[in-house]
Write a protein that holds these residues in place. Structure first.
Motif, PDB file in Angstrom:
ATOM      1  N   SER A   1       2.177   1.358   3.404  1.00 24.77           N
ATOM      2  CA  SER A   1       1.536   1.490   2.090  1.00 24.77           C
ATOM      3  C   SER A   1       2.453   2.102   1.048  1.00 24.77           C
ATOM      4  O   SER A   1       2.145   2.092  -0.145  1.00 24.77           O
ATOM      5  N   GLY A   2       3.601   2.640   1.485  1.00 26.62           N
ATOM      6  CA  GLY A   2       4.527   3.268   0.553  1.00 26.62           C
ATOM      7  C   GLY A   2       3.983   4.537  -0.072  1.00 26.62           C
ATOM      8  O   GLY A   2       4.345   4.881  -1.199  1.00 26.62           O
TER       9      GLY A   2
ATOM     10  N   LYS B   1      12.048  -1.415  14.204  1.00 28.14           N
ATOM     11  CA  LYS B   1      12.887  -1.132  13.037  1.00 28.14           C
ATOM     12  C   LYS B   1      12.166  -0.304  11.960  1.00 28.14           C
ATOM     13  O   LYS B   1      12.787   0.499  11.277  1.00 28.14           O
ATOM     14  N   VAL B   2      10.863  -0.551  11.761  1.00 25.15           N
ATOM     15  CA  VAL B   2      10.109   0.156  10.724  1.00 25.15           C
ATOM     16  C   VAL B   2       9.061   1.053  11.398  1.00 25.15           C
ATOM     17  O   VAL B   2       8.236   0.550  12.172  1.00 25.15           O
ATOM     18  N   PRO B   3       9.065   2.348  11.116  1.00 20.72           N
ATOM     19  CA  PRO B   3       8.110   3.252  11.766  1.00 20.72           C
ATOM     20  C   PRO B   3       6.712   3.127  11.156  1.00 20.72           C
ATOM     21  O   PRO B   3       6.537   2.655  10.039  1.00 20.72           O
TER      22      PRO B   3
ATOM     23  N   LYS C   1      10.039  25.276   4.077  1.00 20.76           N
ATOM     24  CA  LYS C   1       8.965  25.704   3.191  1.00 20.76           C
ATOM     25  C   LYS C   1       7.981  24.601   2.826  1.00 20.76           C
ATOM     26  O   LYS C   1       7.018  24.875   2.098  1.00 20.76           O
ATOM     27  N   ASP C   2       8.198  23.376   3.282  1.00 20.75           N
ATOM     28  CA  ASP C   2       7.335  22.275   2.858  1.00 20.75           C
ATOM     29  C   ASP C   2       7.276  21.209   3.940  1.00 20.75           C
ATOM     30  O   ASP C   2       8.090  21.206   4.882  1.00 20.75           O
ATOM     31  N   PHE C   3       6.311  20.307   3.819  1.00 18.63           N
ATOM     32  CA  PHE C   3       6.211  19.181   4.741  1.00 18.63           C
ATOM     33  C   PHE C   3       5.460  18.040   4.056  1.00 18.63           C
ATOM     34  O   PHE C   3       4.767  18.234   3.049  1.00 18.63           O
ATOM     35  N   GLY C   4       5.599  16.847   4.619  1.00 13.26           N
ATOM     36  CA  GLY C   4       4.909  15.677   4.090  1.00 13.26           C
ATOM     37  C   GLY C   4       5.083  14.506   5.051  1.00 13.26           C
ATOM     38  O   GLY C   4       6.016  14.482   5.872  1.00 13.26           O
ATOM     39  N   THR C   5       4.192  13.537   4.953  1.00 15.16           N
ATOM     40  CA  THR C   5       4.228  12.353   5.813  1.00 15.16           C
ATOM     41  C   THR C   5       4.268  11.108   4.942  1.00 15.16           C
ATOM     42  O   THR C   5       3.418  10.944   4.057  1.00 15.16           O
ATOM     43  N   TYR C   6       5.241  10.256   5.223  1.00 13.25           N
ATOM     44  CA  TYR C   6       5.415   9.008   4.468  1.00 13.25           C
ATOM     45  C   TYR C   6       4.991   7.834   5.344  1.00 13.25           C
ATOM     46  O   TYR C   6       5.374   7.738   6.517  1.00 13.25           O
ATOM     47  N   PHE C   7       4.161   6.926   4.775  1.00 17.50           N
ATOM     48  CA  PHE C   7       3.676   5.745   5.489  1.00 17.50           C
ATOM     49  C   PHE C   7       4.321   4.503   4.880  1.00 17.50           C
ATOM     50  O   PHE C   7       3.959   4.098   3.761  1.00 17.50           O
ATOM     51  N   PRO C   8       5.304   3.918   5.554  1.00 18.16           N
ATOM     52  CA  PRO C   8       6.040   2.775   4.986  1.00 18.16           C
ATOM     53  C   PRO C   8       5.158   1.569   4.663  1.00 18.16           C
ATOM     54  O   PRO C   8       5.430   0.843   3.703  1.00 18.16           O
TER      55      PRO C   8
ATOM     56  N   TRP D   1      -0.670   9.262  12.401  1.00 20.45           N
ATOM     57  CA  TRP D   1      -0.368   7.833  12.377  1.00 20.45           C
ATOM     58  C   TRP D   1      -1.465   6.973  12.985  1.00 20.45           C
ATOM     59  O   TRP D   1      -1.409   5.768  12.942  1.00 20.45           O
ATOM     60  N   ARG D   2      -2.492   7.625  13.539  1.00 23.09           N
ATOM     61  CA  ARG D   2      -3.592   6.859  14.116  1.00 23.09           C
ATOM     62  C   ARG D   2      -4.783   6.738  13.167  1.00 23.09           C
ATOM     63  O   ARG D   2      -5.791   6.163  13.530  1.00 23.09           O
ATOM     64  N   LYS D   3      -4.678   7.259  11.955  1.00 20.53           N
ATOM     65  CA  LYS D   3      -5.848   7.280  11.071  1.00 20.53           C
ATOM     66  C   LYS D   3      -6.280   5.882  10.654  1.00 20.53           C
ATOM     67  O   LYS D   3      -7.450   5.638  10.383  1.00 20.53           O
ATOM     68  N   ASP D   4      -5.357   4.925  10.577  1.00 16.88           N
ATOM     69  CA  ASP D   4      -5.700   3.543  10.216  1.00 16.88           C
ATOM     70  C   ASP D   4      -5.519   2.606  11.401  1.00 16.88           C
ATOM     71  O   ASP D   4      -5.358   1.399  11.246  1.00 16.88           O
ATOM     72  N   ASP D   5      -5.519   3.172  12.600  1.00 16.15           N
ATOM     73  CA  ASP D   5      -5.224   2.387  13.790  1.00 16.15           C
ATOM     74  C   ASP D   5      -6.392   1.521  14.230  1.00 16.15           C
ATOM     75  O   ASP D   5      -6.225   0.576  14.980  1.00 16.15           O
ATOM     76  N   GLY D   6      -7.599   1.859  13.792  1.00 12.84           N
ATOM     77  CA  GLY D   6      -8.773   1.089  14.193  1.00 12.84           C
ATOM     78  C   GLY D   6      -9.240   1.413  15.594  1.00 12.84           C
ATOM     79  O   GLY D   6     -10.131   0.753  16.123  1.00 12.84           O
TER      80      GLY D   6
END
Length: 717
Positions: free
Chosen positions: A73-74, A53-55, A64-71, A93-98
């Motif tokens: 941490s908001g 349910k939550v990505p 003209k733009d882009f961005g990534t949202y991490f639910p 999305w793997r940067k905090d995957d450990g």
């Protein structure tokens, strides 16, 4: 990009889990129109129960733009979807995957797109980018993000360049007109001393003279004639090369140049600075190259080449402009030439490398100082500095003045040496740059300022005064001048630990056999060398642990002999310390010596060769033969078994180093050298070593059984 609106859009959700075990993440997509602009939304979900349910990340891309949202941490990030970290690629999305960073092949298997419909949306949205091969789904988004970043960079660069060009045009419009005629007249007088050339050719008692000032050519008698008519003829001084005379036509004073020596033209160059007021209270300093050219015109005549005229020409070209405005960064503009278009232009940046345009010391035109009145540089004391120092670089001086306004006071006090040091080498000489008094600023005693002024700010005197204050001493003016003559700087502190300053000065004078203040260069040099040797002697005594209260050690009768003795003892101490250090650092060399000796030891009737016993022996080998085998790189290779250091010695003197050999694991000789990297008896010793290598590769020490039966193979001839 309206981030708050995007956050409120319901998550797409992962329809169902992927059954393949290796899949860890799955991405789903949608195209939404927000604020009349299409947005590609890509949501990445963990392929795990309870995570549909939550990505993990919502990646949004527009035209003209882009961005990534991490639910979790908001937070939003503008990191690329796919980045290169160290030597491994990484997904956002793997940067905090450990987890460890995956290879690209592993990432393709573990991070997939949910359906072909999702892949189609990505391809349709990123159809303006070109990708070759069979890319993964995130490659399309990555290329789109790169395209956006490149477009933004180009736009920023364009705007920055436009601002620079606009500022350059503004500076050009507000720069006063250059007074060319006045500038050239001043240069001719001040730089070239109004020098004219008188070209001449003698024929008998007559001489043909061509004047570069008036351009005329005439014949004049330089040797008086004997006839009655000759008393009415024009007489000039005898023309002689590089002597000065007077033109018989215009009366100009010029330097005689033989016609035969002048095959082309002569040119002299110099430089000028002209400072002009810029805008309200700023200044522009213009760096100008001035040239003067002299030439004589020649024609073929009945008697060979004949002079028909002479000329001289002054020319000037502006090289650079430096703008000073209060509260703004100093700006330098340069005059350049474009060979493709064949035109000159002004630019706000220099050239590059060895071709850089340099601004050097030169004469400053007098009206500059009048123009500085009313500007923020009017109290810089630039005029006083030029009067004291001669040709100066006002650009560097004013840069230092802006950094340290106390420079004005130093100049007006007559401390020329101090100001030269600050202007040429920076403000490091100042002890307290916030100080207003000269003694606090320079780190000397207050009563020393007068003596420093007497010596015009001599840096040597200043350094002695600084050493005096740091040592907490109070020396006489005579002692300060004598220490200055020794030129030993802060090394004087070593002597002050064991004796008073006067005793030290007396000892140096006695050892050197010279008096202070003679003005003799030989005496000053001998005093300097003796002072340094005495300091070096005391430091070595101290370092070797001697009792420095013993007057026998402090005041040797023969300083030169005592110094040599200390050098030898110090070198032995350093060698012993180095040997202890390397033996502890490379213990395997000693440990493996026996096994290596069995393999590599060999001798014949004249020579023997063996491996090193320990690291210390390798160091001593290098010291005795004066080559680099004792360095850490050789010791590390021997210690690790990557190569072996062997000693080749004469059997008559087996402990005296002769040749050092480095041999590889494959039993190939990498290099061999004798004393000072030489190769003694090269042909003979190379043959000996080649045969030695053959012996090693054929079994080496295992052939000793043959020797017992009298069948030993002699490999040396």
């Amino acid at each position: 990009m309206k981030k708050r609106t995007i956050e409120k859009i319901p998550y797409l959700g992962l329809p169902k889990l992927i059954k393949r075990k290796q899949v860890r993440y799955a991405a789903v997509t949608a195209v939404e129109e927000i604020g009349q602009e299409k947005h590609l939304i890509t949501e990445v979900y963990r392929n795990k129960a309870g995570c549909r349910k939550v990505p993990v990340a919502r990646i949004v891309v527009t035209a003209k733009d882009f961005g990534t949202y991490f639910p979790d941490s908001g937070t939003w990030s503008r990191t690329m979807i796919y980045t290169q970290r160290s030597t491994y690629p990484g997904l956002a999305w793997r940067k905090d995957d450990g987890q460890r960073q995956l290879s690209e092949e592993e990432a393709v298997r573990q991070d997939i797109i949910y359906s072909m419909e999702d892949m189609g949306r990505i391809q349709e949205f990123t159809q303006d980018v070109t990708i070759w091969g069979d890319p993964s789904w995130w490659e399309y988004i990555k290329k789109k993000q790169e395209r956006i970043i490149n477009r933004e960079y180009q736009e920023r660069t364009r705007r920055k360049y436009a601002r620079r060009r606009q500022a350059l045009e503004d500076r050009k419009e507000n720069t006063p007109e250059l007074p060319e005629k006045h500038m050239l007249r001043y240069a001719d007088t001040a730089l070239f001393h109004e020098e004219h050339h008188l070209y001449y050719k003698k024929h008998g008692g007559w001489a043909s003279v061509a004047c570069s000032e008036c351009g005329g050519v005439t014949d004049a008698r330089w040797k008086p004639g004997q006839s009655y008519e000759s008393q009415f003829e024009r007489i000039i001084e005898e023309p002689r090369m590089n002597y000065y005379g007077t033109c018989p036509m215009c009366g100009a004073n010029g330097k005689y140049i033989p016609q035969g020596r002048e095959k082309g033209y002569r040119r002299a160059e110099s430089w000028l600075f002209l400072g002009q007021k810029y805008k309200k209270d700023g200044m522009v300093f213009r760096y100008i190259n001035i040239g003067k050219e002299w030439q004589v015109g020649m024609l073929g005549g009945e008697n060979g080449e004949e002079m028909y005229n002479a000329r001289e020409e002054l020319s000037g070209i502006e090289i650079a402009r430096v703008y000073f405005e209060p509260g703004k960064k100093i700006q330098k503009d340069y005059h350049k030439h474009d060979p493709c278009r064949g035109e000159d232009y002004w630019d706000d940046c220099n050239l590059f490398g060895m071709a850089n345009i340099s601004i050097r010391e030169a004469r400053i035109m007098p009206e500059t100082f009048k123009n500085m009145e009313g500007t923020f540089l009017q109290y810089s004391a630039l005029q006083e500095y030029q009067e004291a120092a001669g040709d100066v670089n006002p650009v560097v001086y004013l840069e230092r003045y802006i950094q340290m306004p106390q420079l004005e006071a130093l100049v007006k006090m007559g401390l020329t040496g101090v100001t030269d040091e600050i202007v040429k080498y920076g403000c490091g000489i100042a002890e307290d740059r916030s100080a207003k008094r000269a003694d606090v600023l320079l780190g000397i005693r207050k009563e020393r300022v007068k003596l420093l002024i007497q010596h015009r700010g001599d840096i040597g005197i200043l350094n002695v005064m600084k050493a005096e204050k740091r040592a907490g001493e109070k020396w006489t003016d005579r002692q300060i001048e004598q220490i200055r003559e020794l030129r030993i700087g802060y090394a004087i502190n070593t002597a002050l630990k064991y004796m008073g300053i006067q005793k030290y000065l007396n000892r140096v004078s006695k050892y050197a056999g010279c008096e202070y203040g003679t003005g003799c260069a030989v005496a000053e040099s001998r005093l300097n060398q003796t002072a340094l040797a005495y300091i070096d002697y005391l430091e070595m005594r101290e370092g070797l642990g001697y009792d420095m209260h013993n007057t026998v050690y402090l005041f040797p009768k023969d300083l030169a002999g005592a110094h040599r003795k200390m050098v030898m003892e110090h070198n032995k101490s350093e060698a012993d310390r180095r040997i202890r250090e390397v033996n502890g650092q490379y213990p395997l060399i000693r440990k493996h010596y026996r096994s290596l000796r069995k393999k590599f030891y060999f001798e014949d009737e004249e020579f023997m060769i063996r491996p090193a016993r320990d690291a210390g022996e390798i160091v001593m080998e290098g010291r005795v033969l004066h080559h680099c085998v004792g360095s850490n790189s050789y010791l590390e290779r021997h210690n690790a078994g990557k190569s072996i250091i062997l000693f080749l010695r004469d059997k008559k003197d087996p402990e005296i180093p002769y040749i050092t050999v480095e041999i590889t694991e494959a039993l190939d000789i990498r290099q061999w050298y004798g004393e000072r990297d030489g190769k003694p008896d090269e042909k003979r010793m190379q043959k000996w070593l080649d045969n030695y290598v053959t012996w090693l590769k054929c079994g080496g020490a295992s052939m000793e059984a043959q020797e017992e039966t009298g069948q030993r193979i002699l490999i040396y001839a």
